[in-house]
Design a protein around this motif. Sequence first.
Motif, mmCIF file in Angstrom:
data_model
loop_
_atom_site.group_PDB
_atom_site.id
_atom_site.type_symbol
_atom_site.label_atom_id
_atom_site.label_comp_id
_atom_site.label_asym_id
_atom_site.label_seq_id
_atom_site.Cartn_x
_atom_site.Cartn_y
_atom_site.Cartn_z
ATOM 1 N N ALA A 32 41.739 46.648 28.054
ATOM 2 C CA ALA A 32 42.227 45.621 28.986
ATOM 3 C C ALA A 32 41.852 46.015 30.420
ATOM 4 N N ALA A 33 41.936 47.301 30.731
ATOM 5 C CA ALA A 33 41.562 47.774 32.073
ATOM 6 C C ALA A 33 40.092 47.468 32.344
ATOM 7 N N VAL A 34 39.255 47.645 31.323
ATOM 8 C CA VAL A 34 37.818 47.365 31.482
ATOM 9 C C VAL A 34 37.589 45.898 31.865
ATOM 10 N N VAL A 35 38.366 45.006 31.253
ATOM 11 C CA VAL A 35 38.230 43.581 31.581
ATOM 12 C C VAL A 35 38.495 43.386 33.072
ATOM 13 N N LEU A 36 39.573 43.993 33.549
ATOM 14 C CA LEU A 36 39.947 43.786 34.955
ATOM 15 C C LEU A 36 38.911 44.404 35.894
ATOM 16 N N VAL A 37 38.440 45.584 35.544
ATOM 17 C CA VAL A 37 37.430 46.251 36.380
ATOM 18 C C VAL A 37 36.167 45.373 36.440
ATOM 19 N N THR A 38 35.749 44.864 35.308
ATOM 20 C CA THR A 38 34.535 44.035 35.240
ATOM 21 C C THR A 38 34.676 42.809 36.138
ATOM 22 N N VAL A 39 35.810 42.147 36.009
ATOM 23 C CA VAL A 39 36.007 40.908 36.761
ATOM 24 C C VAL A 39 36.147 41.216 38.260
ATOM 25 N N MET A 40 36.836 42.298 38.578
ATOM 26 C CA MET A 40 37.000 42.631 40.006
ATOM 27 C C MET A 40 35.654 42.995 40.618
ATOM 28 N N HIS A 41 34.834 43.733 39.905
ATOM 29 C CA HIS A 41 33.492 44.036 40.418
ATOM 30 C C HIS A 41 32.702 42.741 40.591
ATOM 31 N N LYS A 42 32.829 41.838 39.627
ATOM 32 C CA LYS A 42 32.063 40.590 39.697
ATOM 33 C C LYS A 42 32.486 39.743 40.899
ATOM 34 N N MET A 43 33.801 39.666 41.137
ATOM 35 C CA MET A 43 34.276 38.801 42.223
ATOM 36 C C MET A 43 33.894 39.346 43.597
ATOM 37 N N GLY A 44 33.864 40.662 43.707
ATOM 38 C CA GLY A 44 33.459 41.289 44.969
ATOM 39 C C GLY A 44 34.476 41.157 46.101
ATOM 40 N N GLU A 45 35.734 40.827 45.774
ATOM 41 C CA GLU A 45 36.772 40.745 46.818
ATOM 42 C C GLU A 45 37.290 42.146 47.090
ATOM 43 N N LYS A 46 37.778 42.368 48.288
ATOM 44 C CA LYS A 46 38.231 43.724 48.624
ATOM 45 C C LYS A 46 39.691 43.962 48.255
ATOM 46 N N ARG A 47 40.419 42.872 48.008
ATOM 47 C CA ARG A 47 41.821 43.024 47.629
ATOM 48 C C ARG A 47 42.150 42.001 46.547
ATOM 49 N N VAL A 48 42.605 42.469 45.404
ATOM 50 C CA VAL A 48 42.858 41.543 44.298
ATOM 51 C C VAL A 48 44.210 41.840 43.654
ATOM 52 N N VAL A 49 45.020 40.789 43.539
ATOM 53 C CA VAL A 49 46.243 40.918 42.745
ATOM 54 C C VAL A 49 45.970 40.268 41.388
ATOM 55 N N VAL A 50 46.365 40.974 40.334
ATOM 56 C CA VAL A 50 46.183 40.456 38.977
ATOM 57 C C VAL A 50 47.563 40.060 38.442
ATOM 58 N N GLY A 51 47.715 38.808 38.074
ATOM 59 C CA GLY A 51 48.969 38.367 37.455
ATOM 60 C C GLY A 51 48.895 38.648 35.960
ATOM 61 N N ILE A 52 49.922 39.266 35.407
ATOM 62 C CA ILE A 52 49.863 39.604 33.968
ATOM 63 C C ILE A 52 51.144 39.179 33.251
ATOM 64 N N ASP A 53 50.954 38.682 32.063
ATOM 65 C CA ASP A 53 52.092 38.305 31.226
ATOM 66 C C ASP A 53 51.794 38.725 29.785
ATOM 67 N N GLY A 54 52.784 38.649 28.936
ATOM 68 C CA GLY A 54 52.585 38.960 27.519
ATOM 69 C C GLY A 54 53.405 40.163 27.094
ATOM 70 N N SER A 55 53.843 40.111 25.827
ATOM 71 C CA SER A 55 54.795 41.107 25.328
ATOM 72 C C SER A 55 54.263 42.536 25.365
ATOM 73 N N VAL A 56 52.972 42.724 25.097
ATOM 74 C CA VAL A 56 52.439 44.100 25.062
ATOM 75 C C VAL A 56 52.553 44.725 26.460
ATOM 76 N N TYR A 57 52.224 43.949 27.467
ATOM 77 C CA TYR A 57 52.304 44.462 28.842
ATOM 78 C C TYR A 57 53.760 44.617 29.287
ATOM 79 N N LYS A 58 54.565 43.624 28.930
ATOM 80 C CA LYS A 58 55.955 43.593 29.433
ATOM 81 C C LYS A 58 56.836 44.647 28.795
ATOM 82 N N TYR A 59 56.679 44.851 27.495
ATOM 83 C CA TYR A 59 57.665 45.685 26.795
ATOM 84 C C TYR A 59 57.184 47.083 26.446
ATOM 85 N N HIS A 60 55.868 47.303 26.427
ATOM 86 C CA HIS A 60 55.421 48.652 26.071
ATOM 87 C C HIS A 60 55.723 49.607 27.227
#
Length: 470
Positions: free
Chosen positions: A393-421
């Motif tokens: 999942a981290a790789v997905v975010l890194v890939t997209v952040m590199h692609k967007m090229g913005e210097k500051r990015v907030v990622v909104g996340i939802d879902g049971s695996v993220y919330k409860y683990h």
Amino acid sequence: MSTCRSQICNPKLGLDDWIDPKVTLSIRQEMQKMILDNETLKVISALLLDNIERGLKKDTHPKSIVKCFPTYVQDLPDGTEKGKFLALDLGGTNFRVLLVELDGTNCNIESKIFAVPLDIMTGPGERLFDHIAECLAQFAFEQGVMDIRLPLGFTWSFPLIQKGLTVGIAERWTKGFSCSGVIGNDVVQLLNEAIARRGDIKIDVCAILNDTTGTLMSCAYRNPDTRVGLILGTGTNGCYVEKQKNAEMFDEPDMGSGNVIINMEMGAFGDDGCLDFIRTDIDLAVDAQCINAGRQLHEKLISGMYLGEMVRYYILKFINRGLLFGGKGADLFSKQESFSTKEMTQVEMDSPGSYKIIREILTKIGLTDVSDEDCINVRFICECVSRRAAHLAAVVLVTVMHKMGEKRVVVGIDGSVYKYHPHVRRYMIQKIRELLDPSIKFDLMLSEDGSGIGAALVAAVAARKRREMQ
Ligand code: GLC
């Protein structure tokens, strides 16, 4: 190091300091394929970027695996959104109906959860939509809004080819759903028809969206730097804000923002075999038992619907080799879903050196003679499974952040695996720090009910935009 035990000093296995030195060597060796090093993760990132590019481009889109569907959502909330909205949220283990009231700064939510029985998940589409309409009517009645024509946002958390903000053609089913007569049809129309069949409720569908879009929007309402939405739940998927000129499948006039949210549908990443080099025999076994075998292969490495099963298969394998529970108890793990992702999450809640929760869980499953070593090994298996999921999942975010090229990015996340683990968020942050260009600042923000508030926000932003254009 003189006290170092042979298994951690084995150069082939590496020196991972998170691994309990008491893990049985053969188990450690067998699980090695689940531990992805940064070089491998970078290869996966390059593959994903290539897949995203192919999904975005007109020439390559038809054959692309990661579809990168334009969502028709071009503007993010600016905090002035107000009003009362109904929202439907279909796509996980439950179906929800919500009444959302936005007042510009806050939102008030009333909601009700309804189960979607297995026979409805896999039966005729008409029954699914009749069920949705019935739940909606029941909720509207209870909330006293039966006679008001409220705007409604429909969160449809399956692949969807959008033709507009209120037109969405179901492309395929995922996550155990397989209703007939839905794929290839406009789900807004199917909903409207089901409502018309009842004739007792009035609604105005203003937006159809994916849960990733809802998550992005709900976080953007609170933090305007939000540019990515991610779901790590029953399924996994992400969306991000792309420049309209790069989104070649989005043939619309530029309405001002110059952007459009892209629903990547990256759960399908790997369906052409490009991730086979990291898939283990257990990944193959988990996939083979699904109704959509061979599809959604990236999702099957990461999301809640599959992680517990992965652990179960590993436990079973090690029992059969006499490496766990003295070789006993295979029957307790031989039934599909006899170990859940929730249990995997709980196993990892014990503090280091304590086996209290693990022992309770194993005892509840029916094992009677559980040693400390068994507990250590079971926790290690769970850790390998959840860490790999978090790193992918981290790789997905890194890939997209590199692609967007913005210097500051907030990622909104939802879902049971993220919330409860208890550790997934930490694993992700650590890995993103290792892989991301250090000049990019990022933050992971938990979405508060993204699918509900997000649906209302998409509808509200659309209404605001319409007003501005008039
Ligand atoms: C599946 C669906 C996708 C959804 C995700 C998370 O991957 O195909 O649309 O966003 O699950 O719910």
